[in-house]
Design an enzyme around this catalytic site. Structure first.
Site, PDB file in Angstrom:
ATOM      1  N   ARG A  18       0.912  -1.207   0.085  1.00 32.07           N
ATOM      2  CA  ARG A  18       0.144  -0.113   0.068  1.00 32.07           C
ATOM      3  C   ARG A  18       0.921   1.009  -0.022  1.00 32.07           C
ATOM      4  O   ARG A  18       0.331   2.431   0.560  1.00 32.07           O
ATOM      5  CB  ARG A  18      -0.808   0.215   1.292  1.00 32.07           C
ATOM      6  CG  ARG A  18      -2.047  -0.827   1.252  1.00 32.07           C
ATOM      7  CD  ARG A  18      -3.206  -0.495   0.567  1.00 32.07           C
ATOM      8  NE  ARG A  18      -4.360  -1.473   0.306  1.00 32.07           N
ATOM      9  CZ  ARG A  18      -5.389  -1.538   1.221  1.00 32.07           C
ATOM     10  NH1 ARG A  18      -5.627  -0.599   2.063  1.00 32.07           N
ATOM     11  NH2 ARG A  18      -6.226  -2.425   1.027  1.00 32.07           N
ATOM     12  N   ARG A  22      -3.374   6.951   1.083  1.00 34.83           N
ATOM     13  CA  ARG A  22      -3.587   7.947   1.572  1.00 34.83           C
ATOM     14  C   ARG A  22      -2.793   8.656   2.507  1.00 34.83           C
ATOM     15  O   ARG A  22      -2.940   9.987   3.039  1.00 34.83           O
ATOM     16  CB  ARG A  22      -5.074   7.856   2.518  1.00 34.83           C
ATOM     17  CG  ARG A  22      -6.283   7.704   1.611  1.00 34.83           C
ATOM     18  CD  ARG A  22      -7.422   7.166   2.512  1.00 34.83           C
ATOM     19  NE  ARG A  22      -7.183   5.933   2.664  1.00 34.83           N
ATOM     20  CZ  ARG A  22      -8.125   5.285   3.422  1.00 34.83           C
ATOM     21  NH1 ARG A  22      -9.226   5.941   3.838  1.00 34.83           N
ATOM     22  NH2 ARG A  22      -7.777   3.734   3.565  1.00 34.83           N
ATOM     23  N   ARG A  31      -6.740  11.853  -5.680  1.00 33.10           N
ATOM     24  CA  ARG A  31      -7.940  11.128  -5.648  1.00 33.10           C
ATOM     25  C   ARG A  31      -8.868  12.327  -5.414  1.00 33.10           C
ATOM     26  O   ARG A  31     -10.076  12.029  -5.984  1.00 33.10           O
ATOM     27  CB  ARG A  31      -7.888  10.556  -4.157  1.00 33.10           C
ATOM     28  CG  ARG A  31      -8.789   9.356  -3.687  1.00 33.10           C
ATOM     29  CD  ARG A  31      -8.698   8.889  -2.267  1.00 33.10           C
ATOM     30  NE  ARG A  31      -9.440   8.036  -1.920  1.00 33.10           N
ATOM     31  CZ  ARG A  31     -10.668   8.067  -1.363  1.00 33.10           C
ATOM     32  NH1 ARG A  31     -10.845   9.368  -0.915  1.00 33.10           N
ATOM     33  NH2 ARG A  31     -11.174   6.980  -0.858  1.00 33.10           N
ATOM     34  N   ASP A  68      -7.067  -3.030  -7.101  1.00 36.39           N
ATOM     35  CA  ASP A  68      -7.400  -3.699  -5.908  1.00 36.39           C
ATOM     36  C   ASP A  68      -7.793  -5.222  -6.489  1.00 36.39           C
ATOM     37  O   ASP A  68      -7.899  -5.423  -7.404  1.00 36.39           O
ATOM     38  CB  ASP A  68      -8.693  -3.028  -5.505  1.00 36.39           C
ATOM     39  CG  ASP A  68      -9.109  -3.460  -4.211  1.00 36.39           C
ATOM     40  OD1 ASP A  68      -8.429  -2.712  -2.991  1.00 36.39           O
ATOM     41  OD2 ASP A  68      -9.845  -4.305  -3.758  1.00 36.39           O
ATOM     42  N   TYR A 142     -15.003 -11.858   0.389  1.00 37.90           N
ATOM     43  CA  TYR A 142     -15.856 -10.575  -0.101  1.00 37.90           C
ATOM     44  C   TYR A 142     -17.095 -10.847  -0.912  1.00 37.90           C
ATOM     45  O   TYR A 142     -18.026 -10.260  -0.873  1.00 37.90           O
ATOM     46  CB  TYR A 142     -14.999  -9.895  -0.505  1.00 37.90           C
ATOM     47  CG  TYR A 142     -13.808  -9.027   0.206  1.00 37.90           C
ATOM     48  CD1 TYR A 142     -14.156  -7.998   0.944  1.00 37.90           C
ATOM     49  CD2 TYR A 142     -12.723  -9.505   0.397  1.00 37.90           C
ATOM     50  CE1 TYR A 142     -13.328  -7.427   1.864  1.00 37.90           C
ATOM     51  CE2 TYR A 142     -11.687  -9.303   1.198  1.00 37.90           C
ATOM     52  CZ  TYR A 142     -12.123  -8.096   2.010  1.00 37.90           C
ATOM     53  OH  TYR A 142     -11.309  -7.561   2.977  1.00 37.90           O
TER      54      TYR A 142
HETATM   55  O1  CP3 Z   1      -0.254  -2.443  -2.040  1.00 36.81           O
HETATM   56  C1  CP3 Z   1      -0.494  -1.723  -3.070  1.00 36.81           C
HETATM   57  O2  CP3 Z   1      -0.293  -0.537  -2.764  1.00 36.81           O
HETATM   58  C2  CP3 Z   1      -1.272  -2.302  -4.317  1.00 36.81           C
HETATM   59  C3  CP3 Z   1      -2.723  -1.846  -4.495  1.00 36.81           C
HETATM   60  C4  CP3 Z   1      -3.428  -2.549  -3.276  1.00 36.81           C
HETATM   61  C5  CP3 Z   1      -4.826  -1.788  -3.032  1.00 36.81           C
HETATM   62  N1  CP3 Z   1      -5.375  -3.074  -2.145  1.00 36.81           N
HETATM   63  C6  CP3 Z   1      -5.016  -0.611  -3.028  1.00 36.81           C
HETATM   64  C7  CP3 Z   1      -5.885  -0.077  -1.902  1.00 36.81           C
HETATM   65  C8  CP3 Z   1      -3.541  -3.929  -3.002  1.00 36.81           C
HETATM   66  C9  CP3 Z   1      -2.423  -4.919  -3.290  1.00 36.81           C
HETATM   67  C10 CP3 Z   1      -4.703  -4.067  -2.220  1.00 36.81           C
HETATM   68  C11 CP3 Z   1      -5.014  -5.413  -2.096  1.00 36.81           C
HETATM   69  C12 CP3 Z   1      -6.372  -5.580  -1.088  1.00 36.81           C
HETATM   70  N2  CP3 Z   1      -7.574  -4.945  -1.219  1.00 36.81           N
HETATM   71  C13 CP3 Z   1      -6.705  -6.585  -0.007  1.00 36.81           C
HETATM   72  C14 CP3 Z   1      -5.432  -7.541   0.239  1.00 36.81           C
HETATM   73  C15 CP3 Z   1      -4.444  -7.038   1.043  1.00 36.81           C
HETATM   74  C16 CP3 Z   1      -4.932  -6.462   2.465  1.00 36.81           C
HETATM   75  O3  CP3 Z   1      -4.734  -5.407   2.733  1.00 36.81           O
HETATM   76  O4  CP3 Z   1      -5.256  -7.080   3.002  1.00 36.81           O
HETATM   77  C17 CP3 Z   1      -7.956  -6.338   0.430  1.00 36.81           C
HETATM   78  C18 CP3 Z   1      -8.439  -7.303   1.439  1.00 36.81           C
HETATM   79  C19 CP3 Z   1      -8.425  -5.372  -0.369  1.00 36.81           C
HETATM   80  C20 CP3 Z   1      -9.940  -4.880  -0.326  1.00 36.81           C
HETATM   81  C21 CP3 Z   1      -9.940  -3.404   0.193  1.00 36.81           C
HETATM   82  N3  CP3 Z   1      -9.489  -2.582  -0.663  1.00 36.81           N
HETATM   83  C22 CP3 Z   1     -10.227  -2.961   1.418  1.00 36.81           C
HETATM   84  C23 CP3 Z   1     -10.962  -3.614   2.646  1.00 36.81           C
HETATM   85  C24 CP3 Z   1     -10.295  -1.851   1.429  1.00 36.81           C
HETATM   86  C25 CP3 Z   1     -10.854  -0.660   2.331  1.00 36.81           C
HETATM   87  C26 CP3 Z   1      -9.837  -0.331   3.311  1.00 36.81           C
HETATM   88  C27 CP3 Z   1      -9.182   0.897   3.328  1.00 36.81           C
HETATM   89  O5  CP3 Z   1      -7.746   1.104   3.123  1.00 36.81           O
HETATM   90  O6  CP3 Z   1      -9.699   1.790   2.754  1.00 36.81           O
HETATM   91  C28 CP3 Z   1      -9.644  -1.425  -0.112  1.00 36.81           C
HETATM   92  C29 CP3 Z   1      -9.496   0.137  -0.486  1.00 36.81           C
HETATM   93  C30 CP3 Z   1      -8.009   0.176  -0.780  1.00 36.81           C
HETATM   94  N4  CP3 Z   1      -7.217  -0.400  -1.733  1.00 36.81           N
HETATM   95  C31 CP3 Z   1      -7.263   1.440  -0.672  1.00 36.81           C
HETATM   96  C32 CP3 Z   1      -6.029   1.235  -1.714  1.00 36.81           C
HETATM   97  C33 CP3 Z   1      -4.686   2.331  -1.642  1.00 36.81           C
HETATM   98  C34 CP3 Z   1      -7.664   2.702   0.068  1.00 36.81           C
HETATM   99  C35 CP3 Z   1      -8.267   3.529  -0.967  1.00 36.81           C
HETATM  100  C36 CP3 Z   1      -8.462   5.026  -0.536  1.00 36.81           C
HETATM  101  O7  CP3 Z   1      -9.299   5.121   0.340  1.00 36.81           O
HETATM  102  O8  CP3 Z   1      -8.028   5.908  -1.308  1.00 36.81           O
END
Ligand code: CP3
Length: 334
Positions: A18, A22, A31, A68, A142
């Site tokens: 990640r 943010r 964003r 994602d 999910y």
């Molecule tokens: O690592 C990276 O930067 C690559 C991009 C990436 C994202 N999500 C971007 C993201 C990767 C590899 C993921 C994986 C992901 N997404 C997982 C597995 C890894 C983990 O974190 O457990 C899961 C379970 C998801 C599903 C998901 N996506 C959730 C539960 C959320 C909401 C939680 C949160 O942090 O807001 C997301 C959103 C998400 N995916 C964000 C990012 C950068 C936040 C986006 C934002 O609000 O701007």
């Protein structure tokens, strides 16, 4: 790439899960301009820029595709959106809808491949580009519940009640994921990572059936088509099941979360296998001497094997930029 090919280096390469997100003001600005997270993911030029932001600012050794894991269920025909401040939603949920009633929409993956190609074209040759996908079990949790859930209880209950139905779902996710990762590699990904974020909630037998077997299937298919592309497996929460995962899935490297003692991991994982991890993201938020000690301990524990320095899970939004800079300097011996 040297480390993923099994060679130890004097200083480990470093990237953070990640790393685009943010905690970066330039991410928040883009964003806000584009609308929301999914708007960023589906705007190819924006996704390329976001992928590269952390490399421009910090000089990380690898870029990870900005996307994602839930674009796979989206391509399998579920609707996908993010509730502000809550998280992802998928509909209709498979707890009360059959997979067969969904209409697949594979074109929903196309923009991702264009992002990969665009990042690859812009990236310096000494930086690696990582593609990724979620592992079938994590994605299934999910798809079944329609959102994140406590202890993945709906998906686990369904897997006891209707094991054939869940097995068929895992197979279908694995099939889509194989094609998805092959296309990422063809578009320019140097390595791919499989995120199994919820592997930790499973019983040992279910871990074999729903984590090891589907990941092994994906790795075998990738090895057939792309034998030279390393696969990193990240079974978050696997704990004592990590060595079996590392031995039996065929992954080239294994990601270790922050709950695992790095010395135990070094002693228990197959010798010579590259390891990625495992700083606690909250230690990074807090900073100070405890952060320095934690980084030091990880560096020492893995000094005898190929190691990629990373967090044990994704970086969190309130992480101070100065702490990221401090860890980079320490890992690079400056
Ligand atoms: O690592 C990276 O930067 C690559 C991009 C990436 C994202 N999500 C971007 C993201 C990767 C590899 C993921 C994986 C992901 N997404 C997982 C597995 C890894 C983990 O974190 O457990 C899961 C379970 C998801 C599903 C998901 N996506 C959730 C539960 C959320 C909401 C939680 C949160 O942090 O807001 C997301 C959103 C998400 N995916 C964000 C990012 C950068 C936040 C986006 C934002 O609000 O701007």
């Amino acid at each position: 790439m040297t480390v993923l090919n099994g060679e130890a280096t004097e200083r480990p390469p470093i990237w953070f899960m990640r790393q685009a997100g943010r905690y970066l003001p330039e991410y928040r600005a883009l964003r806000a301009e584009k609308g929301g997270f999914l708007d960023l993911v589906y705007d190819v030029e924006a996704a390329i820029e976001v992928t590269l932001q952390p490399l421009k600012r910090f000089g990380f050794d690898a870029a990870i595709l900005f996307s994602d894991i839930l674009v796979v269920p989206y391509a399998m025909g579920q609707d996908l959106w993010f509730e502000e401040g809550e998280g992802p939603r998928l509909a209709p949920k498979l707890l009360d809808t059959l997979l067969e009633s969904l209409t697949a929409a594979p074109e929903r993956l196309e923009p991702v491949f264009r992002t990969v190609a665009g990042v690859k074209a812009a990236l310096a040759p000494d930086k690696a580009l990582l593609g990724f996908a979620g592992s079938p079990w994590t994605v299934a949790t999910y798809m079944i519940a329609g959102q994140g859930s406590r202890e993945q209880a709906e998906a686990r209950r369904l897997s006891y009640r209707e094991p054939e139905r869940v097995a068929a779902l895992l197979d279908a996710i694995a099939e889509t994921t194989i094609g998805y990762l092959r296309a990422q590699i063809d578009a320019g990904a140097d390595a791919v990572q499989l995120f199994d974020s919820w592997s930790g909630s499973l019983s040992p037998r279910q871990f074999e059936q729903m984590v090891i077997a589907p990941n092994a299937k994906i790795v075998a298919a990738l090895k057939q088509s792309h034998p030279d592309t390393p696969v990193i497996g990240f079974p978050k929460g696997a704990g004592g099941k990590l060595p079996a995962y590392a031995r039996e899935t065929g992954v080239d490297a294994v990601g270790v979360d922050e709950t695992v003692d790095p010395e135990w991991a070094h002693a228990s994982l197959p010798s010579g296998m590259p390891v990625q991890g495992n700083l606690d993201p909250l230690s990074l938020v807090t900073g100070g001497p405890q952060l320095h000690d934690a980084v030091d301990r990880i560096l020492k524990a893995f000094s005898g094997r190929p190691h990629i320095f990373n967090l044990g899970h994704g970086i969190v939004p309130d992480t101070p930029i100065a702490h990221v800079e401090a860890v980079l300097a320490q890992v690079r011996g400056r």
